[in-house]
Write an enzyme that holds these catalytic residues in place. Structure first.
Site, PDB file in Angstrom:
ATOM      1  N   THR A  89       0.795  -1.236   0.000  1.00 12.91           N
ATOM      2  CA  THR A  89       0.000   0.000   0.000  1.00 12.91           C
ATOM      3  C   THR A  89       0.830   1.291   0.000  1.00 12.91           C
ATOM      4  O   THR A  89       0.396   2.270  -0.620  1.00 12.91           O
ATOM      5  CB  THR A  89      -1.037   0.020   1.148  1.00 12.91           C
ATOM      6  OG1 THR A  89      -0.412  -0.450   2.337  1.00 12.91           O
ATOM      7  CG2 THR A  89      -2.247  -0.826   0.806  1.00 12.91           C
ATOM      8  N   ILE A 111      -5.395  -3.228 -22.041  1.00  9.66           N
ATOM      9  CA  ILE A 111      -6.630  -2.844 -21.331  1.00  9.66           C
ATOM     10  C   ILE A 111      -7.069  -3.911 -20.322  1.00  9.66           C
ATOM     11  O   ILE A 111      -7.907  -3.663 -19.464  1.00  9.66           O
ATOM     12  CB  ILE A 111      -7.767  -2.545 -22.360  1.00  9.66           C
ATOM     13  CG1 ILE A 111      -8.862  -1.651 -21.762  1.00  9.66           C
ATOM     14  CG2 ILE A 111      -8.377  -3.810 -22.924  1.00  9.66           C
ATOM     15  CD1 ILE A 111      -8.435  -0.244 -21.488  1.00  9.66           C
ATOM     16  N   TYR A 121      -8.782   7.864 -27.120  1.00  7.48           N
ATOM     17  CA  TYR A 121      -9.154   8.706 -28.265  1.00  7.48           C
ATOM     18  C   TYR A 121     -10.434   8.130 -28.861  1.00  7.48           C
ATOM     19  O   TYR A 121     -10.518   6.923 -29.103  1.00  7.48           O
ATOM     20  CB  TYR A 121      -8.004   8.627 -29.267  1.00  7.48           C
ATOM     21  CG  TYR A 121      -8.129   9.484 -30.492  1.00  7.48           C
ATOM     22  CD1 TYR A 121      -7.722  10.810 -30.478  1.00  7.48           C
ATOM     23  CD2 TYR A 121      -8.608   8.957 -31.680  1.00  7.48           C
ATOM     24  CE1 TYR A 121      -7.801  11.587 -31.623  1.00  7.48           C
ATOM     25  CE2 TYR A 121      -8.691   9.725 -32.824  1.00  7.48           C
ATOM     26  CZ  TYR A 121      -8.288  11.043 -32.779  1.00  7.48           C
ATOM     27  OH  TYR A 121      -8.352  11.811 -33.909  1.00  7.48           O
ATOM     28  N   ARG A 124     -15.432   7.341 -32.325  1.00 15.36           N
ATOM     29  CA  ARG A 124     -16.830   7.689 -32.620  1.00 15.36           C
ATOM     30  C   ARG A 124     -16.895   9.169 -32.964  1.00 15.36           C
ATOM     31  O   ARG A 124     -17.771   9.628 -33.662  1.00 15.36           O
ATOM     32  CB  ARG A 124     -17.727   7.459 -31.394  1.00 15.36           C
ATOM     33  CG  ARG A 124     -17.886   6.030 -31.000  1.00 15.36           C
ATOM     34  CD  ARG A 124     -18.850   5.914 -29.840  1.00 15.36           C
ATOM     35  NE  ARG A 124     -20.227   6.162 -30.249  1.00 15.36           N
ATOM     36  CZ  ARG A 124     -21.242   6.291 -29.404  1.00 15.36           C
ATOM     37  NH1 ARG A 124     -21.041   6.197 -28.101  1.00 15.36           N
ATOM     38  NH2 ARG A 124     -22.457   6.508 -29.841  1.00 15.36           N
ATOM     39  N   HIS A 222       2.080   1.036  -7.317  1.00 18.18           N
ATOM     40  CA  HIS A 222       1.985  -0.401  -7.038  1.00 18.18           C
ATOM     41  C   HIS A 222       1.423  -1.152  -8.246  1.00 18.18           C
ATOM     42  O   HIS A 222       1.975  -2.162  -8.696  1.00 18.18           O
ATOM     43  CB  HIS A 222       1.098  -0.652  -5.808  1.00 18.18           C
ATOM     44  CG  HIS A 222       0.633  -2.073  -5.706  1.00 18.18           C
ATOM     45  ND1 HIS A 222       1.509  -3.122  -5.611  1.00 18.18           N
ATOM     46  CD2 HIS A 222      -0.619  -2.614  -5.749  1.00 18.18           C
ATOM     47  CE1 HIS A 222       0.821  -4.265  -5.573  1.00 18.18           C
ATOM     48  NE2 HIS A 222      -0.466  -3.974  -5.666  1.00 18.18           N
ATOM     49  N   ARG A 231       4.422  -7.265 -18.161  1.00 13.60           N
ATOM     50  CA  ARG A 231       4.599  -6.855 -19.559  1.00 13.60           C
ATOM     51  C   ARG A 231       6.038  -6.526 -19.929  1.00 13.60           C
ATOM     52  O   ARG A 231       6.341  -6.430 -21.121  1.00 13.60           O
ATOM     53  CB  ARG A 231       3.684  -5.661 -19.863  1.00 13.60           C
ATOM     54  CG  ARG A 231       2.210  -5.949 -19.616  1.00 13.60           C
ATOM     55  CD  ARG A 231       1.708  -7.129 -20.416  1.00 13.60           C
ATOM     56  NE  ARG A 231       0.285  -7.378 -20.197  1.00 13.60           N
ATOM     57  CZ  ARG A 231      -0.419  -8.293 -20.852  1.00 13.60           C
ATOM     58  NH1 ARG A 231       0.163  -9.081 -21.732  1.00 13.60           N
ATOM     59  NH2 ARG A 231      -1.699  -8.469 -20.593  1.00 13.60           N
TER      60      ARG A 231
HETATM   61  C1  LIG Z   1       2.180 -13.506 -20.952  1.00 14.82           C
HETATM   62  C2  LIG Z   1       0.696 -13.279 -20.819  1.00 14.82           C
HETATM   63  C3  LIG Z   1      -0.193 -14.092 -21.514  1.00 14.82           C
HETATM   64  C4  LIG Z   1      -1.574 -13.868 -21.394  1.00 14.82           C
HETATM   65  N1  LIG Z   1      -2.442 -14.660 -22.111  1.00 14.82           N
HETATM   66  C5  LIG Z   1      -3.774 -14.444 -22.016  1.00 14.82           C
HETATM   67  C6  LIG Z   1      -4.721 -15.227 -22.768  1.00 14.82           C
HETATM   68  O1  LIG Z   1      -4.351 -16.135 -23.485  1.00 14.82           O
HETATM   69  N2  LIG Z   1      -6.034 -14.946 -22.652  1.00 14.82           N
HETATM   70  C7  LIG Z   1      -6.497 -13.946 -21.827  1.00 14.82           C
HETATM   71  O2  LIG Z   1      -7.712 -13.740 -21.759  1.00 14.82           O
HETATM   72  N3  LIG Z   1      -5.640 -13.199 -21.106  1.00 14.82           N
HETATM   73  C8  LIG Z   1      -4.300 -13.410 -21.187  1.00 14.82           C
HETATM   74  N4  LIG Z   1      -3.439 -12.632 -20.470  1.00 14.82           N
HETATM   75  C9  LIG Z   1      -3.993 -11.570 -19.607  1.00 14.82           C
HETATM   76  C10 LIG Z   1      -3.947 -12.017 -18.132  1.00 14.82           C
HETATM   77  O3  LIG Z   1      -4.738 -13.170 -17.907  1.00 14.82           O
HETATM   78  C11 LIG Z   1      -4.445 -10.865 -17.247  1.00 14.82           C
HETATM   79  O4  LIG Z   1      -5.775 -10.574 -17.588  1.00 14.82           O
HETATM   80  C12 LIG Z   1      -3.620  -9.612 -17.410  1.00 14.82           C
HETATM   81  O5  LIG Z   1      -2.248  -9.902 -17.348  1.00 14.82           O
HETATM   82  C13 LIG Z   1      -3.982  -8.637 -16.304  1.00 14.82           C
HETATM   83  O6  LIG Z   1      -3.480  -9.134 -15.103  1.00 14.82           O
HETATM   84  P1  LIG Z   1      -4.140  -8.795 -13.711  1.00 14.82           P
HETATM   85  O7  LIG Z   1      -5.557  -9.254 -13.696  1.00 14.82           O
HETATM   86  O8  LIG Z   1      -3.244  -9.339 -12.643  1.00 14.82           O
HETATM   87  O9  LIG Z   1      -3.979  -7.207 -13.733  1.00 14.82           O
HETATM   88  P2  LIG Z   1      -4.942  -6.020 -13.275  1.00 14.82           P
HETATM   89  O10 LIG Z   1      -6.246  -6.050 -13.953  1.00 14.82           O
HETATM   90  O11 LIG Z   1      -4.112  -4.800 -13.427  1.00 14.82           O
HETATM   91  O12 LIG Z   1      -5.188  -6.255 -11.785  1.00 14.82           O
HETATM   92  C14 LIG Z   1      -4.153  -6.121 -10.827  1.00 14.82           C
HETATM   93  C15 LIG Z   1      -4.520  -6.979  -9.644  1.00 14.82           C
HETATM   94  O13 LIG Z   1      -5.700  -6.436  -9.051  1.00 14.82           O
HETATM   95  C16 LIG Z   1      -6.530  -7.503  -8.600  1.00 14.82           C
HETATM   96  N5  LIG Z   1      -7.815  -7.433  -9.307  1.00 14.82           N
HETATM   97  C17 LIG Z   1      -8.150  -6.556 -10.297  1.00 14.82           C
HETATM   98  N6  LIG Z   1      -9.421  -6.748 -10.654  1.00 14.82           N
HETATM   99  C18 LIG Z   1      -9.878  -7.773  -9.916  1.00 14.82           C
HETATM  100  C19 LIG Z   1     -11.122  -8.458  -9.845  1.00 14.82           C
HETATM  101  N7  LIG Z   1     -12.164  -8.133 -10.591  1.00 14.82           N
HETATM  102  N8  LIG Z   1     -11.234  -9.477  -8.966  1.00 14.82           N
HETATM  103  C20 LIG Z   1     -10.211  -9.838  -8.173  1.00 14.82           C
HETATM  104  N9  LIG Z   1      -9.009  -9.226  -8.198  1.00 14.82           N
HETATM  105  C21 LIG Z   1      -8.849  -8.212  -9.054  1.00 14.82           C
HETATM  106  C22 LIG Z   1      -5.782  -8.785  -8.863  1.00 14.82           C
HETATM  107  O14 LIG Z   1      -5.014  -9.113  -7.734  1.00 14.82           O
HETATM  108  C23 LIG Z   1      -4.851  -8.418  -9.990  1.00 14.82           C
HETATM  109  O15 LIG Z   1      -3.701  -9.225 -10.067  1.00 14.82           O
HETATM  110  C24 LIG Z   1      -2.066 -12.837 -20.557  1.00 14.82           C
HETATM  111  C25 LIG Z   1      -1.153 -12.017 -19.859  1.00 14.82           C
HETATM  112  C26 LIG Z   1       0.212 -12.242 -19.976  1.00 14.82           C
HETATM  113  C27 LIG Z   1       1.163 -11.332 -19.222  1.00 14.82           C
END
Ligand SMILES: Cc1cc2nc3c(=O)[nH]c(=O)nc-3n(C[C@H](O)[C@H](O)[C@H](O)COP(=O)(O)OP(=O)(O)OC[C@H]3O[C@@H](n4cnc5c(N)ncnc54)[C@H](O)[C@@H]3O)c2cc1C
Length: 315
Positions: A89, A111, A121, A124, A222, A231
């Site tokens: 935090t 996204i 941007y 639409r 964070h 990434r």
């Molecule tokens: C190498 C690689 C390959 C990938 N391949 C695929 C693929 O094949 N198909 C696909 O669909 N995606 C794919 N992804 C996307 C991946 O599954 C994640 O959606 C993306 O990396 C975002 O990660 P995140 O959810 O940790 O991040 P963020 O959305 O930034 O969230 C950060 C953290 O906040 C918390 N958080 C945010 N929202 C919520 C929620 N609603 N509930 C609970 N906790 C939450 C979690 O702890 C999360 O780790 C890939 C990503 C990578 C890096």
């Protein structure tokens, strides 16, 4: 990266303005402020605004009244402790805002990170520029034979040239049809008087995914580090990784102590599962451990051997 004279003038004007403030500023990031850092062929990232610095992380962790009187080395040690123990935090106290220009297919990956505030941007409202990402030939690779999500060997020159021709021709053709459907020239006048022209929100569906879009993207430190850990990683697709790498430069300028801790405890670190740790302990004890019977799958074994700098095929 192409910027119009008007865009360059706006950036120059923004960089000339300054205002006195009592808030923390970071000279190294001030030097980068507003400046685009080129990424891919037409993309960029640029820092638009930020709040906080390394001291803000420390201040929040200590819940102190000012910057405190501790030595720099103590602040760095505290930040490293926070990073090591995932006390996250305090890092949320810092924020940064970027302007990013990126191909649509990269934006679709980006996204997925839900903890940022985004304003894109509007296609639409406005007409998207005729700018497409065309990879450098060295980045045109075949499907990886071992990783379904990755690329393998670089394409031979003739095939790379043919692929580039297709990519360019399709993108140009789709954009030409987009403009034709809009029936709108660069000056806003109809291309063919008497035709209504399709709405921008509909015509855009014809654009190729390598068309560039832009957004403002604001996130706390964070969550930015979480984004960068995924990434800027070797497993991330090259086209998003280069954006993450450009952003790492800005993080290093902004919060150097946090950057160093992040580099040591996240970016350059590996995680071993409990079975992997057991294998490591047996290896350190001098035991000749092999994959069968190790408790690790072949894939886990290979990953662990790579992390240890050993031949992944060794068993
Ligand atoms: C190498 C690689 C390959 C990938 N391949 C695929 C693929 O094949 N198909 C696909 O669909 N995606 C794919 N992804 C996307 C991946 O599954 C994640 O959606 C993306 O990396 C975002 O990660 P995140 O959810 O940790 O991040 P963020 O959305 O930034 O969230 C950060 C953290 O906040 C918390 N958080 C945010 N929202 C919520 C929620 N609603 N509930 C609970 N906790 C939450 C979690 O702890 C999360 O780790 C890939 C990503 C990578 C890096």
């Amino acid at each position: 990266m192409h910027l119009t004279d008007e865009q360059r003038n706006e950036i120059d004007a923004a960089r000339e303005r300054s205002a006195p403030t009592r808030r923390a500023t970071v000279p190294a990031l001030e030097a980068l402020l507003y400046q685009p850092i080129a990424v891919l062929d037409h993309g960029f990232i640029r820092v638009i605004d930020y709040m906080g610095d390394d001291a803000a992380v420390v201040q929040a962790a200590r819940v102190s009244y000012g910057n405190g009187t501790r030595r720099v080395s103590e602040d760095a040690a505290l930040i490293r402790y926070l990073m090591r123990h995932r006390h996250t935090t305090p890092f949320e106290m810092c924020e940064i805002k970027y302007h990013v220009k990126l191909p649509i297919f990269v934006a679709r990956q980006w996204i997925r990170h839900r903890t940022a505030n985004v304003n894109e941007y509007s296609a639409r409202y406005s007409i998207l520029d005729r700018e497409f990402y065309l990879p450098a030939p060295g980045n045109l690779a075949a499907q990886s034979p071992s990783n379904r999500q990755g690329r393998g060997a670089v394409l031979e020159a003739a095939e790379a040239a043919a692929v580039l021709d297709l990519l360019r021709a399709d993108a140009v053709r789709c954009h030409e049809h987009y403009v034709a459907m809009l029936n709108e020239g660069p000056d806003g006048a109809p291309l063919e008087p008497g035709r209504q022209g399709l709405a921008r929100e509909l015509a855009r569906m014809n654009l190729t995914l390598n068309t560039y879009t832009q957004w403002y993207w604001k996130i706390d430190l964070h969550n930015l580090l979480h984004f960068l850990s995924l990434r800027a990683d070797a497993h991330a697709q090259y086209e998003i990784r280069v954006y993450a790498e450009a952003m790492l430069q800005t993080v290093q300028a902004w919060v150097p102590m946090t950057f160093e801790a992040f580099r040591d405890y996240r970016l350059g670190a590996v995680t071993f599962s409990a079975p992997m740790l057991a294998v490591l302990q047996r290896l350190l004890a001098g035991e000749a451990v092999v994959q069968p019977g190790s408790g690790l799958s072949r894939r886990e074994w290979a990953e662990m051997m790579v992390a240890l700098g050993r031949d992944p095929r060794s068993e």
